[in-house]
Design a protein around this motif. Structure first.
Motif, PDB file in Angstrom:
ATOM      1  N   ASP A  95       0.855  -1.183   0.000  1.00  0.00           N
ATOM      2  CA  ASP A  95       0.000   0.000   0.000  1.00  0.00           C
ATOM      3  C   ASP A  95       0.894   1.237   0.000  1.00  0.00           C
ATOM      4  O   ASP A  95       1.679   1.455   0.925  1.00  0.00           O
ATOM      5  CB  ASP A  95      -0.903  -0.009   1.234  1.00  0.00           C
ATOM      6  CG  ASP A  95      -2.028   1.005   1.138  1.00  0.00           C
ATOM      7  OD1 ASP A  95      -1.825   2.078   0.523  1.00  0.00           O
ATOM      8  OD2 ASP A  95      -3.107   0.738   1.692  1.00  0.00           O
ATOM      9  N   THR A  96       0.772   2.075  -1.029  1.00  0.00           N
ATOM     10  CA  THR A  96       1.634   3.257  -1.129  1.00  0.00           C
ATOM     11  C   THR A  96       1.190   4.407  -0.230  1.00  0.00           C
ATOM     12  O   THR A  96       1.935   5.372  -0.079  1.00  0.00           O
ATOM     13  CB  THR A  96       1.697   3.761  -2.583  1.00  0.00           C
ATOM     14  OG1 THR A  96       0.373   4.035  -3.052  1.00  0.00           O
ATOM     15  CG2 THR A  96       2.370   2.734  -3.481  1.00  0.00           C
ATOM     16  N   LEU A  97       0.004   4.312   0.380  1.00  0.00           N
ATOM     17  CA  LEU A  97      -0.426   5.371   1.289  1.00  0.00           C
ATOM     18  C   LEU A  97       0.448   5.414   2.542  1.00  0.00           C
ATOM     19  O   LEU A  97       1.061   6.458   2.829  1.00  0.00           O
ATOM     20  CB  LEU A  97      -1.910   5.211   1.646  1.00  0.00           C
ATOM     21  CG  LEU A  97      -2.482   6.198   2.672  1.00  0.00           C
ATOM     22  CD1 LEU A  97      -2.285   7.633   2.229  1.00  0.00           C
ATOM     23  CD2 LEU A  97      -3.954   5.903   2.925  1.00  0.00           C
ATOM     24  N   PRO A  98       0.562   4.334   3.326  1.00  0.00           N
ATOM     25  CA  PRO A  98       1.483   4.376   4.469  1.00  0.00           C
ATOM     26  C   PRO A  98       2.942   4.509   4.026  1.00  0.00           C
ATOM     27  O   PRO A  98       3.764   5.079   4.750  1.00  0.00           O
ATOM     28  CB  PRO A  98       1.234   3.050   5.183  1.00  0.00           C
ATOM     29  CG  PRO A  98       0.607   2.166   4.175  1.00  0.00           C
ATOM     30  CD  PRO A  98      -0.177   3.063   3.273  1.00  0.00           C
ATOM     31  N   LEU A  99       3.252   4.010   2.839  1.00  0.00           N
ATOM     32  CA  LEU A  99       4.611   4.147   2.313  1.00  0.00           C
ATOM     33  C   LEU A  99       4.942   5.620   2.102  1.00  0.00           C
ATOM     34  O   LEU A  99       6.038   6.089   2.444  1.00  0.00           O
ATOM     35  CB  LEU A  99       4.731   3.386   0.999  1.00  0.00           C
ATOM     36  CG  LEU A  99       6.115   2.940   0.546  1.00  0.00           C
ATOM     37  CD1 LEU A  99       6.709   1.945   1.525  1.00  0.00           C
ATOM     38  CD2 LEU A  99       6.016   2.314  -0.840  1.00  0.00           C
ATOM     39  N   ALA A 100       3.980   6.389   1.549  1.00  0.00           N
ATOM     40  CA  ALA A 100       4.185   7.823   1.342  1.00  0.00           C
ATOM     41  C   ALA A 100       4.286   8.564   2.675  1.00  0.00           C
ATOM     42  O   ALA A 100       5.114   9.470   2.822  1.00  0.00           O
ATOM     43  CB  ALA A 100       3.039   8.391   0.507  1.00  0.00           C
ATOM     44  N   ARG A 101       3.441   8.196   3.631  1.00  0.00           N
ATOM     45  CA  ARG A 101       3.509   8.837   4.950  1.00  0.00           C
ATOM     46  C   ARG A 101       4.876   8.646   5.585  1.00  0.00           C
ATOM     47  O   ARG A 101       5.425   9.555   6.207  1.00  0.00           O
ATOM     48  CB  ARG A 101       2.421   8.277   5.854  1.00  0.00           C
ATOM     49  CG  ARG A 101       1.025   8.781   5.517  1.00  0.00           C
ATOM     50  CD  ARG A 101      -0.026   8.088   6.349  1.00  0.00           C
ATOM     51  NE  ARG A 101      -1.346   8.655   6.128  1.00  0.00           N
ATOM     52  CZ  ARG A 101      -2.483   7.988   6.295  1.00  0.00           C
ATOM     53  NH1 ARG A 101      -2.438   6.724   6.693  1.00  0.00           N
ATOM     54  NH2 ARG A 101      -3.638   8.569   6.076  1.00  0.00           N
ATOM     55  N   GLU A 102       5.433   7.462   5.405  1.00  0.00           N
ATOM     56  CA  GLU A 102       6.745   7.178   5.976  1.00  0.00           C
ATOM     57  C   GLU A 102       7.851   7.897   5.206  1.00  0.00           C
ATOM     58  O   GLU A 102       8.751   8.487   5.803  1.00  0.00           O
ATOM     59  CB  GLU A 102       6.993   5.668   5.948  1.00  0.00           C
ATOM     60  CG  GLU A 102       8.280   5.247   6.630  1.00  0.00           C
ATOM     61  CD  GLU A 102       8.407   3.734   6.716  1.00  0.00           C
ATOM     62  OE1 GLU A 102       9.541   3.240   6.655  1.00  0.00           O
ATOM     63  OE2 GLU A 102       7.364   3.065   6.845  1.00  0.00           O
ATOM     64  N   SER A 103       7.768   7.878   3.880  1.00  0.00           N
ATOM     65  CA  SER A 103       8.808   8.497   3.061  1.00  0.00           C
ATOM     66  C   SER A 103       8.808  10.012   3.168  1.00  0.00           C
ATOM     67  O   SER A 103       9.860  10.651   3.040  1.00  0.00           O
ATOM     68  CB  SER A 103       8.626   8.092   1.593  1.00  0.00           C
ATOM     69  OG  SER A 103       8.726   6.699   1.410  1.00  0.00           O
ATOM     70  N   LEU A 104       7.621  10.602   3.386  1.00  0.00           N
ATOM     71  CA  LEU A 104       7.489  12.066   3.383  1.00  0.00           C
ATOM     72  C   LEU A 104       7.289  12.633   4.784  1.00  0.00           C
ATOM     73  O   LEU A 104       6.827  13.763   4.942  1.00  0.00           O
ATOM     74  CB  LEU A 104       6.316  12.467   2.490  1.00  0.00           C
ATOM     75  CG  LEU A 104       6.426  12.024   1.025  1.00  0.00           C
ATOM     76  CD1 LEU A 104       5.129  12.286   0.283  1.00  0.00           C
ATOM     77  CD2 LEU A 104       7.591  12.723   0.332  1.00  0.00           C
ATOM     78  N   LYS A 105       7.640  11.862   5.780  1.00  0.00           N
ATOM     79  CA  LYS A 105       7.496  12.314   7.167  1.00  0.00           C
ATOM     80  C   LYS A 105       8.294  13.594   7.388  1.00  0.00           C
ATOM     81  O   LYS A 105       9.440  13.719   6.982  1.00  0.00           O
ATOM     82  CB  LYS A 105       8.002  11.221   8.111  1.00  0.00           C
ATOM     83  CG  LYS A 105       7.715  11.483   9.568  1.00  0.00           C
ATOM     84  CD  LYS A 105       8.165  10.300  10.412  1.00  0.00           C
ATOM     85  CE  LYS A 105       7.872  10.526  11.890  1.00  0.00           C
ATOM     86  NZ  LYS A 105       8.305   9.360  12.715  1.00  0.00           N
ATOM     87  N   GLY A 106       7.650  14.563   8.015  1.00  0.00           N
ATOM     88  CA  GLY A 106       8.328  15.829   8.295  1.00  0.00           C
ATOM     89  C   GLY A 106       8.221  16.856   7.203  1.00  0.00           C
ATOM     90  O   GLY A 106       8.740  17.971   7.346  1.00  0.00           O
ATOM     91  N   ARG A 107       7.536  16.533   6.092  1.00  0.00           N
ATOM     92  CA  ARG A 107       7.408  17.487   4.991  1.00  0.00           C
ATOM     93  C   ARG A 107       6.271  18.484   5.209  1.00  0.00           C
ATOM     94  O   ARG A 107       6.128  19.438   4.448  1.00  0.00           O
ATOM     95  CB  ARG A 107       7.170  16.733   3.678  1.00  0.00           C
ATOM     96  CG  ARG A 107       8.363  15.932   3.186  1.00  0.00           C
ATOM     97  CD  ARG A 107       9.403  16.832   2.533  1.00  0.00           C
ATOM     98  NE  ARG A 107       8.885  17.426   1.327  1.00  0.00           N
ATOM     99  CZ  ARG A 107       9.035  16.890   0.115  1.00  0.00           C
ATOM    100  NH1 ARG A 107       9.664  15.721  -0.026  1.00  0.00           N
ATOM    101  NH2 ARG A 107       8.558  17.504  -0.951  1.00  0.00           N
ATOM    102  N   GLY A 108       5.435  18.257   6.219  1.00  0.00           N
ATOM    103  CA  GLY A 108       4.340  19.179   6.505  1.00  0.00           C
ATOM    104  C   GLY A 108       3.217  19.143   5.499  1.00  0.00           C
ATOM    105  O   GLY A 108       2.502  20.140   5.332  1.00  0.00           O
ATOM    106  N   LEU A 109       3.013  18.037   4.843  1.00  0.00           N
ATOM    107  CA  LEU A 109       1.934  17.918   3.863  1.00  0.00           C
ATOM    108  C   LEU A 109       0.587  17.854   4.562  1.00  0.00           C
ATOM    109  O   LEU A 109       0.444  17.189   5.585  1.00  0.00           O
ATOM    110  CB  LEU A 109       2.138  16.673   3.004  1.00  0.00           C
ATOM    111  CG  LEU A 109       3.366  16.683   2.087  1.00  0.00           C
ATOM    112  CD1 LEU A 109       3.584  15.305   1.477  1.00  0.00           C
ATOM    113  CD2 LEU A 109       3.201  17.719   0.990  1.00  0.00           C
TER     114      LEU A 109
END
Length: 238
Positions: free
Chosen positions: A131-145
């Protein structure tokens, strides 16, 4: 898409459905891997929910499927799923990726596969799901999205808008987005799952007893929707 020897090929996958609940039915199934793509439609055995129809543009009239008022060629659900499994086998037991597929698409897919006795064929054709949703949350952590929805991520990271809620456009966009995310192998391993390890047990699918009129032979629809390009096709980034 190039992959290392240690990592299986990647297939990006999406469904469009009659609604948002666990009992809704598949209307469109699309998948993409590099320049290969699959895009198939099915007349659902239940009405389209008004909200889903408004978002996707699908309408069912007299057992025929229309997309933005244009008649689209359809196949039975069995033919669509068999074609999907064949597409996966062609690519050599890939990982199947999609946005929010663990909570939505994969439970619906599992229910449909179970209803037609095709789960074993699917499981043997893939190396797992991610699932790329939790994958994106992990990869983009701290980006303030403010959102990790796919359309928002594509706009923020790729700077483009695309025709969302069309399964083929969604998988092309996700493939491009994944190239920007560049998750680590450890992250992919943490998010990896199978249909058997998903939360909950989906119910058995309803399968229409009769094929709707206007169904086309599988080879007639499958062949033109599986595309092989020279790798220069940039439609996924639009």
């Amino acid at each position: 898409m190039q992959t290392s020897e240690a990592q299986p090929p990647l297939v990006f996958f999406d469904l469009e459905t009659t609604g948002l609940g666990r009992t809704c039915e598949i209307v469109q199934l699309a998948a993409a891997s590099g320049g290969h793509s699959l895009n198939l439609y099915v007349v659902p055995p239940c009405p389209m929910q008004r909200g889903a129809s408004k978002v996707t543009g699908f309408r069912v009239r007299r057992r025929r499927l229309y997309l933005h008022r244009r008649l689209v060629p359809t196949n039975s659900l069995r033919e669509v799923l068999v074609s999907f499994v064949a597409f996966l086998r062609m690519l050599g037991r890939p990982l199947v990726l999609g946005h929010n597929i663990r909570r939505f698409d994969c439970p619906l897919l599992a229910r449909a596969l179970d209803g037609l006795g095709l789960r074993a064929e699917f499981e043997s054709a893939v190396s797992g799901c991610v699932d790329t949703l939790p994958l994106a949350r992990e990869s983009l952590k701290g980006r303030g999205l403010r959102s990790f929805g796919q359309t928002h991520l594509v706009r923020e990271l790729l700077g483009v808008d695309y025709k969302a809620h069309d399964a083929l456009e969604d998988v092309r966009a996700l493939q491009a987005l994944y190239g920007v995310l560049r998750p680590t192998e450890e992250s992919i391993c943490r998010q990896r799952f199978t249909l058997d390890t998903m939360e909950g047990k989906p119910a058995v699918s309803r399968v229409a007893s009769k094929e709707p009129p206007g169904q086309r032979p599988l080879w007639e629809n499958f062949r033109p929707t599986v595309e092989v390009t020279d790798g220069k096709d940039d439609r996924a980034t639009r």
